[in-house]
Design an enzyme around this catalytic site. Structure first.
Site, PDB file in Angstrom:
ATOM      1  N   ASP A 179      54.230  43.519  40.368  1.00  0.00           N
ATOM      2  CA  ASP A 179      52.857  44.013  40.420  1.00  0.00           C
ATOM      3  C   ASP A 179      52.656  45.142  41.425  1.00  0.00           C
ATOM      4  O   ASP A 179      51.690  45.141  42.192  1.00  0.00           O
ATOM      5  CB  ASP A 179      51.883  42.868  40.711  1.00  0.00           C
ATOM      6  CG  ASP A 179      50.536  43.099  40.021  1.00  0.00           C
ATOM      7  OD1 ASP A 179      50.538  43.309  38.796  1.00  0.00           O
ATOM      8  OD2 ASP A 179      49.496  43.078  40.701  1.00  0.00           O
ATOM      9  N   SER A 201      54.674  43.649  45.717  1.00  0.00           N
ATOM     10  CA  SER A 201      53.770  44.538  46.447  1.00  0.00           C
ATOM     11  C   SER A 201      54.563  45.329  47.500  1.00  0.00           C
ATOM     12  O   SER A 201      55.495  46.045  47.155  1.00  0.00           O
ATOM     13  CB  SER A 201      52.624  43.730  47.050  1.00  0.00           C
ATOM     14  OG  SER A 201      51.533  44.563  47.390  1.00  0.00           O
ATOM     15  N   HIS A 244      47.673  39.347  41.299  1.00  0.00           N
ATOM     16  CA  HIS A 244      48.612  40.208  42.014  1.00  0.00           C
ATOM     17  C   HIS A 244      49.829  39.412  42.491  1.00  0.00           C
ATOM     18  O   HIS A 244      50.967  39.857  42.337  1.00  0.00           O
ATOM     19  CB  HIS A 244      47.871  40.850  43.190  1.00  0.00           C
ATOM     20  CG  HIS A 244      48.650  41.887  43.930  1.00  0.00           C
ATOM     21  ND1 HIS A 244      49.419  42.846  43.297  1.00  0.00           N
ATOM     22  CD2 HIS A 244      48.785  42.114  45.276  1.00  0.00           C
ATOM     23  CE1 HIS A 244      49.976  43.633  44.209  1.00  0.00           C
ATOM     24  NE2 HIS A 244      49.622  43.203  45.401  1.00  0.00           N
TER      25      HIS A 244
END
Length: 307
Positions: A158, A134, A287
């Site tokens: 992700d 992220s 995620h």
């Protein structure tokens, strides 16, 4: 001795005094590891932007660098690092964990990469792979542009530079625990903080979530609890696609199969800009792939080192 046996000692008192390394045995058990744990210690480097704290794993020269997502901290990688069995450095990004908060609250990839350059030059100058999830993934991407000598291989988990646009169209349910960032900051006790987190991730294992919240929480002088990360704001990360265009190192994009933070069009754009990219989808992972499937992620990391 448990707090129930000590008059005047509460569960919150016990939790606040818990060593940050006391839970590593639980991490090891959760992925089926037995035997001695590798050495791990907390280290810090003072930069012009404040202190950057990190966890140093193993006795050898670090081969891996890990950068966590927004609202997380270096302990999010504990299980994955244990599963790789390799020496590593896991960094608390500025404004997170035990690192300093910035007065300007600029925790974007551009500033993060500048801040982390001298840190990694000191702690992991010869690492083989930089892994970022992220916000950490975008920071790792930017690092390849400002400090290419520190990034021989890149793994983004992700996330793509289009994540802000994609996230803006997602429901709170699909965002999972990322809804906590920008939400309630202070809780009367640890129990209410934990249950608040559970409600944002109803399908996640409670013991795993409890470890995560313990690492990401701190107790205030008045007895209430708050997050270890500063207030974060969103930004347009689309300009970072220009850094993808300059990539000349082996790059892997890991996608959570149950996540909606990376779409098919994002993957297609990555392939257009970087045809040699290795795309790995981890089925049933959300995620935070490192939390949902640490053993699978560890194998992908090992594959990247030998591929």
């Amino acid at each position: 001795m448990h707090s129930d046996d000590v008059p005047g000692v509460s569960v919150d008192d016990e939790l606040a005094a818990l060593s940050e390394f006391a839970l590593l045995r639980e991490n090891a058990r959760s992925i089926g590891l037995t035997g001695d744990l590798p050495p791990v210690s907390r280290v810090s480097v003072t930069t012009a932007d404040g202190k950057v704290s990190a966890l140093r794993w193993g006795a050898g020269t670090p081969r891996l660098v890990f950068l966590h997502g927004g609202g997380q901290n270096a302990h999010t990688w504990d299980s994955a690092i244990l599963a790789t069995g390799l020496p590593a450095v896991a960094v608390d990004l500025p404004g997170h964990g035990h690192s300093s908060w910035r007065a300007d609250r600029d925790y974007m990839p551009w500033s993060n990469a500048r801040t982390l350059t001298p840190v990694l030059e000191q702690l992991a100058p010869d690492a083989d792979l930089v892994v970022g999830m992220s916000l950490g993934g975008l920071t790792a991407l930017r690092l390849t542009a400002v400090a290419p000598h520190l990034a021989r291989r890149l793994m983004m988990i992700d996330v793509t530079p289009s994540v802000t646009r994609r996230q803006s169209a997602m429901s709170d349910v699909n965002r999972g625990t990322t809804v906590l960032v920008g939400g309630q900051r202070v809780f009367p006790d640890f129990g209410s903080m934990f249950e608040h987190t559970v409600r944002s991730a109803p399908g996640r294992d409670r013991e795993h979530l409890r470890r995560g919240v313990l690492h990401n929480a701190r107790r205030l002088p008045d007895g209430s609890w708050t997050w270890r990360y500063d207030e974060l704001s969103g930004a347009d990360f689309e300009p970072l696609w220009a850094d993808v265009d300059t990539l000349s190192i082996p790059t892997t994009l890991v996608v959570g199969g149950a996540s909606r933070f990376v779409g098919d069009d994002d993957i297609a754009q990555f392939r257009r800009r970087l045809p040699a990219i290795d795309i790995r989808v981890v089925e049933r992972a959300g995620h935070s792939v490192q939390s949902d499937a640490p053993e699978f992620l560890a194998q992908i990391i090992l594959d990247a080192l030998t591929g």
